[in-house]
Design a protein around this motif. Structure first.
Motif, short mmCIF file in Angstrom:
data_model
loop_
_atom_site.label_atom_id
_atom_site.label_comp_id
_atom_site.label_asym_id
_atom_site.label_seq_id
_atom_site.Cartn_x
_atom_site.Cartn_y
_atom_site.Cartn_z
N SER A 10 0.62 -1.07 0.03
CA SER A 10 -0.11 0.20 0.14
C SER A 10 0.83 1.29 0.10
O SER A 10 2.18 1.33 -0.25
CB SER A 10 -0.52 -0.04 0.90
N GLU A 11 0.02 1.91 -0.54
CA GLU A 11 1.01 3.37 -0.08
C GLU A 11 1.73 4.07 1.04
O GLU A 11 3.22 4.29 1.33
CB GLU A 11 0.19 4.55 -0.30
N GLN A 31 5.32 4.02 1.98
CA GLN A 31 6.70 5.21 2.29
C GLN A 31 7.30 4.51 3.99
O GLN A 31 8.60 4.73 3.61
CB GLN A 31 5.38 5.93 2.80
N GLN A 32 6.42 3.57 4.44
CA GLN A 32 7.95 2.54 5.68
C GLN A 32 9.13 2.00 4.91
O GLN A 32 9.78 2.32 5.21
CB GLN A 32 7.13 2.24 5.68
N LEU A 33 9.05 1.56 3.69
CA LEU A 33 9.40 0.63 2.98
C LEU A 33 11.11 2.00 2.29
O LEU A 33 11.59 0.96 2.35
CB LEU A 33 9.29 0.02 1.54
N PHE A 34 10.23 2.76 2.50
CA PHE A 34 11.78 3.74 1.48
C PHE A 34 12.04 3.84 2.94
O PHE A 34 13.54 4.36 2.38
CB PHE A 34 10.98 5.02 0.52
N SER A 35 11.53 4.46 3.97
CA SER A 35 12.63 5.40 4.95
C SER A 35 13.42 4.42 4.99
O SER A 35 14.15 4.32 5.29
CB SER A 35 11.62 5.33 6.29
#
Length: 214
Positions: free
Chosen positions: A150-151, A155-159
């Motif tokens: 999910s979006e 975001q958690q992944l990219f962080s």
């Protein structure tokens, strides 16, 4: 009198040999370990972390020994996936997608084996086949692949990937596998002949830093 002198000579020689052995067993700076270019203890929360890449053959071999090293140092080892080239960056996405869906914050041994096996499968696989095999590894364990997050999950992944970039960049790590201790020291794995010596160096660095903080 000669007997006494001989006895003292033998005792002195024994003490000298013991001291020499002790000195040789002490890990040496810039031989067995180095100080990181920059302290990353503000970014690394665990005392000992392995810095690795799923694309690295030596990391694949090291992965088999992580449980034994953890037992030898008496604590779990964290993981940081490097991002210093394009292939490592792509692999980092899959590693951290699995890590963020794992209760402990890092994939279990089965998932790590599955991910490594995809990247080191025999035969020439196309990029599409490799990606499909990676997705299958996630699906087989009830996990969501990076393509289906999910979006908010993205975001958690990219962080997490960004944090890995910060650590490897700030510490100037350009070779894997290695171990970072207390965010200050890097074990030079190639300077060690066996697993016990790596464990010994890690334990030495943990105790060394603890002693300095007392």
């Amino acid at each position: 009198m000669k007997k006494i002198i001989k006895t003292f000579s033998l005792l002195f020689a024994s003490l000298f040999l013991l001291t020499a052995c002790s000195d040789n067993q002490t890990p040496q700076l810039n031989t067995h370990y180095s100080e990181l270019a920059n302290d990353v203890s503000d970014l690394v929360t665990q005392p000992v972390v392995e810095v690795f890449s799923l694309t690295c053959g030596h990391c694949l071999q090291m992965e088999k020994f992580i449980p034994e090293i953890e037992e030898g140092i008496g604590q779990p080892i964290g993981k940081i996936h490097v991002t210093f080239n394009e292939s490592a960056q792509a692999a980092a996405l899959f590693y951290y997608a699995a890590a963020m869906q794992s209760p402990s914050g890092k994939p279990d041994q089965g998932m790590m084996t599955a991910l490594f096996n995809v990247y080191h499968a025999s035969g020439d696989l196309s990029k599409e086949q490799t990606q499909q095999n990676l997705v299958s590894a996630f699906q087989a364990r009830g996990m969501t692949s990076p393509y289906e997050l999910s979006e908010a999950q993205q975001q958690q992944l990219f962080s997490q990937v960004h944090k890995a970039q910060q650590i490897t960049g700030k510490a100037m790590i350009n070779s894997v596998p290695t171990f970072v201790v207390n965010g200050k020291y890097m074990v030079i794995t190639s300077a060690h002949n066996d697993l016990p010596s790596i464990i010994s160096t890690i334990n030495y660095l943990v105790k060394k830093d603890n002693a300095n903080n007392v």
